[in-house]
Design an enzyme around this catalytic site. Structure first.
Site, PDB file in Angstrom:
ATOM      1  N   ARG A 104     -14.037  -7.600   2.546  1.00  0.00           N
ATOM      2  CA  ARG A 104     -12.618  -7.354   2.271  1.00  0.00           C
ATOM      3  C   ARG A 104     -11.798  -8.591   2.647  1.00  0.00           C
ATOM      4  O   ARG A 104     -10.868  -8.982   1.957  1.00  0.00           O
ATOM      5  CB  ARG A 104     -12.102  -6.142   3.075  1.00  0.00           C
ATOM      6  CG  ARG A 104     -12.749  -4.796   2.777  1.00  0.00           C
ATOM      7  CD  ARG A 104     -12.524  -4.345   1.362  1.00  0.00           C
ATOM      8  NE  ARG A 104     -11.138  -4.431   0.962  1.00  0.00           N
ATOM      9  CZ  ARG A 104     -10.150  -3.587   1.362  1.00  0.00           C
ATOM     10  NH1 ARG A 104     -10.421  -2.584   2.159  1.00  0.00           N
ATOM     11  NH2 ARG A 104      -8.907  -3.748   0.941  1.00  0.00           N
ATOM     12  N   ARG A 162       0.872  -1.185   0.000  1.00  0.00           N
ATOM     13  CA  ARG A 162       0.000   0.000   0.000  1.00  0.00           C
ATOM     14  C   ARG A 162       0.901   1.224   0.000  1.00  0.00           C
ATOM     15  O   ARG A 162       1.770   1.348   0.872  1.00  0.00           O
ATOM     16  CB  ARG A 162      -0.917   0.022   1.231  1.00  0.00           C
ATOM     17  CG  ARG A 162      -1.563   1.402   1.444  1.00  0.00           C
ATOM     18  CD  ARG A 162      -2.609   1.443   2.535  1.00  0.00           C
ATOM     19  NE  ARG A 162      -3.826   0.765   2.121  1.00  0.00           N
ATOM     20  CZ  ARG A 162      -5.016   0.941   2.708  1.00  0.00           C
ATOM     21  NH1 ARG A 162      -5.146   1.763   3.742  1.00  0.00           N
ATOM     22  NH2 ARG A 162      -6.073   0.290   2.272  1.00  0.00           N
ATOM     23  N   GLN A 209     -10.294  -3.707  -2.875  1.00  0.00           N
ATOM     24  CA  GLN A 209     -11.589  -3.145  -2.466  1.00  0.00           C
ATOM     25  C   GLN A 209     -12.662  -3.466  -3.505  1.00  0.00           C
ATOM     26  O   GLN A 209     -13.817  -3.739  -3.170  1.00  0.00           O
ATOM     27  CB  GLN A 209     -11.448  -1.621  -2.303  1.00  0.00           C
ATOM     28  CG  GLN A 209     -12.726  -0.903  -1.891  1.00  0.00           C
ATOM     29  CD  GLN A 209     -13.085  -1.113  -0.434  1.00  0.00           C
ATOM     30  OE1 GLN A 209     -12.250  -0.986   0.444  1.00  0.00           O
ATOM     31  NE2 GLN A 209     -14.343  -1.451  -0.176  1.00  0.00           N
ATOM     32  N   ASP A 255     -16.899   8.138  -0.963  1.00  0.00           N
ATOM     33  CA  ASP A 255     -15.626   7.924  -0.259  1.00  0.00           C
ATOM     34  C   ASP A 255     -15.241   9.274   0.332  1.00  0.00           C
ATOM     35  O   ASP A 255     -15.847  10.301  -0.005  1.00  0.00           O
ATOM     36  CB  ASP A 255     -14.581   7.434  -1.291  1.00  0.00           C
ATOM     37  CG  ASP A 255     -13.175   7.277  -0.711  1.00  0.00           C
ATOM     38  OD1 ASP A 255     -13.054   7.084   0.514  1.00  0.00           O
ATOM     39  OD2 ASP A 255     -12.201   7.354  -1.492  1.00  0.00           O
ATOM     40  N   HIS A 261      -7.532   0.872  -6.161  1.00  0.00           N
ATOM     41  CA  HIS A 261      -7.720   0.082  -4.937  1.00  0.00           C
ATOM     42  C   HIS A 261      -8.401  -1.243  -5.320  1.00  0.00           C
ATOM     43  O   HIS A 261      -9.579  -1.463  -5.037  1.00  0.00           O
ATOM     44  CB  HIS A 261      -8.581   0.880  -3.952  1.00  0.00           C
ATOM     45  CG  HIS A 261      -8.542   0.382  -2.543  1.00  0.00           C
ATOM     46  ND1 HIS A 261      -7.755  -0.686  -2.136  1.00  0.00           N
ATOM     47  CD2 HIS A 261      -9.206   0.797  -1.435  1.00  0.00           C
ATOM     48  CE1 HIS A 261      -7.945  -0.882  -0.841  1.00  0.00           C
ATOM     49  NE2 HIS A 261      -8.808  -0.004  -0.396  1.00  0.00           N
ATOM     50  N   CYS A 300     -16.227   2.608   1.005  1.00  0.00           N
ATOM     51  CA  CYS A 300     -15.104   1.715   1.290  1.00  0.00           C
ATOM     52  C   CYS A 300     -14.680   1.789   2.760  1.00  0.00           C
ATOM     53  O   CYS A 300     -14.060   0.859   3.269  1.00  0.00           O
ATOM     54  CB  CYS A 300     -13.929   2.051   0.388  1.00  0.00           C
ATOM     55  SG  CYS A 300     -13.449   3.787   0.454  1.00  0.00           S
TER      56      CYS A 300
HETATM   57  N1  NVA Z   1      -9.667   7.427  -1.135  1.00  0.00           N
HETATM   58  C1  NVA Z   1      -9.335   6.896   0.170  1.00  0.00           C
HETATM   59  C2  NVA Z   1      -9.668   5.437   0.226  1.00  0.00           C
HETATM   60  C3  NVA Z   1      -9.431   4.796   1.573  1.00  0.00           C
HETATM   61  C4  NVA Z   1      -9.746   3.338   1.600  1.00  0.00           C
HETATM   62  C5  NVA Z   1      -7.866   7.141   0.453  1.00  0.00           C
HETATM   63  O1  NVA Z   1      -7.041   6.921  -0.438  1.00  0.00           O
HETATM   64  O2  NVA Z   1      -7.547   7.589   1.550  1.00  0.00           O
HETATM   65  N1   CP Z   2     -11.245   0.469   2.781  1.00  0.00           N
HETATM   66  C1   CP Z   2      -9.964   0.385   3.198  1.00  0.00           C
HETATM   67  O1   CP Z   2      -9.043   0.175   2.424  1.00  0.00           O
HETATM   68  O2   CP Z   2      -9.817   0.511   4.532  1.00  0.00           O
HETATM   69  P1   CP Z   2      -8.410   0.638   5.306  1.00  0.00           P
HETATM   70  O3   CP Z   2      -7.797   1.966   4.883  1.00  0.00           O
HETATM   71  O4   CP Z   2      -8.792   0.616   6.755  1.00  0.00           O
HETATM   72  O5   CP Z   2      -7.532  -0.496   4.912  1.00  0.00           O
END
Ligand code: NVA
Ligand code: CP
Length: 328
Positions: free
Chosen positions: A316, A107, A137, A230, A134, A271
């Site tokens: 997930r 990540r 997800q 989101d 993502h 998400c």
């Molecule tokens: N768009 C958000 C998604 C989190 C799962 C981020 O990148 O922070």
């Molecule tokens: N939806 C998601 O990716 O959650 P986290 O950031 O908690 O992993």
């Protein structure tokens, strides 16, 4: 279907049949989990590295729990304590980790980084979120939608908010791949990039899906099956972004009026994590500066019967387990 050794970097790299295979495998692993059937023989004794350059609750826990269930060990590398990026390149990191682990989750920030990691790693690499995509997800979202409506083809999904980022991009790709109707309903400055829109329109033309971009909330949310949103400011973005996001995106907040326009059978998805009340530090600081008590979704919608966000979060785990099980 054999996905052994494949990277999982973005849904664009997978055919609809491969995506369906992963969803079916996830459904099967979920069923086995509910029945208490042990699957730890699948990857007994294997080792997985989990690299997180951004924070996480769901993705990290899903990978750790999934690997435990499959019989594999995990090593977690947090955003601060490894050499990655600061003192060691992705190419070097990939070759080191691939000599000790059977699979690597990553990540981070740019998609190019996870692609580079995969290029130099001889073991499968899984994208646990980048700025652009993502994909794990997406499998959870597709499984949740299929469980709820019984099918994917023809489902109308409207995404409200920052559609240029990982979630908007990924949902547009996922819908196009699976013959679903994707609408980005947001300010035109927050539409996904034209090149990706064109790619998705081409895919949708083959699968029977469609891609629509609109600034009109009434038209964009009328009689749709899924309303999705989101956070408006994503991980890694500066706090200064809040002002411009609130100015641009407040008309696209998911409210009860939006859900009513979507219809009685519509569901709400997110998400997570979500800013729907004042029980978070960010939520409180936004309230203090801008007077907003709820941000991308109202608490009323978040807590309503139409909200399937916690089913989505559970999925997930089952879908990440399927990715690891299939590709390791
Ligand atoms: N768009 C958000 C998604 C989190 C799962 C981020 O990148 O922070
Ligand atoms: N939806 C998601 O990716 O959650 P986290 O950031 O908690 O992993």
């Amino acid at each position: 279907m054999n996905l052994k050794g494949r990277d999982f970097l973005k849904l664009l790299d997978f055919t609809p049949e491969e995506i369906l295979y992963l969803l079916d495998l996830a459904a099967d692993l979920k069923d086995k989990k509910k029945k208490g059937i042990d699957v730890s023989d699948m990857h007994k004794g294997k080792a997985v590295a989990l690299i997180f350059e951004k924070t996480s609750t769901r993705t990290r826990c899903s990978f750790e729990r999934a690997c435990q269930d499959l019989g594999a060990f995990t090593t977690y590398l947090d955003p601060e304590s490894s050499q990655i990026g600061k003192k060691e390149s992705m190419a070097d990191t990939a070759r080191v980790l691939a000599s000790m682990f059977d699979g690597i989750e990553y990540r981070g920030f740019e998609q190019a980084k996870v692609e580079e990691l995969a290029e130099y790693s001889k073991v499968p690499v899984w994208n646990g979120l980048t700025n652009e995509f993502h994909p794990t997800q997406m499998l959870a979202d597709l499984l949740t939608i299929r469980e709820h409506f019984g099918h994917l083809k023809g489902i109308k999904l409207t995404y409200m908010g920052d559609a240029r980022y990982n979630m908007g991009n990924s949902l547009m790709v996922a819908c196009a791949k699976m013959g679903m109707h994707f609408t980005a309903c947001t300010s035109k400055d927050y539409f996904p990039a034209e090149e990706l829109v064109n790619t998705c329109k081409k895919i949708a033309a083959e699968t029977g899906g469609s891609v629509t971009l609109t600034e009109d909330v009434d038209a964009g949310t009328k009689d749709v099956d899924v309303i999705y949103t989101d956070v408006w400011v994503s991980m890694g973005e500066p706090v200064e972004a809040w002002k411009e996001r609130i100015d641009a995106l407040l008309p696209y907040q998911v409210t009860s009026k939006v859900m009513k326009n979507a219809g009685a059978n519509a569901v709400f998805m997110h998400c997570l994590p979500a800013y729907h009340d004042l029980n978070t530090e960010v939520g409180r600081s936004v309230e203090k500066k801008f007077g907003l008590k709820e941000i991308e979704v109202t608490n009323e919608v978040f807590e309503s019967e139409a909200s399937i966000v916690f089913e989505e979060a559970e999925n997930r785990f089952h879908t990440i387990k399927a990715v690891v099980a299939a590709t390791l």
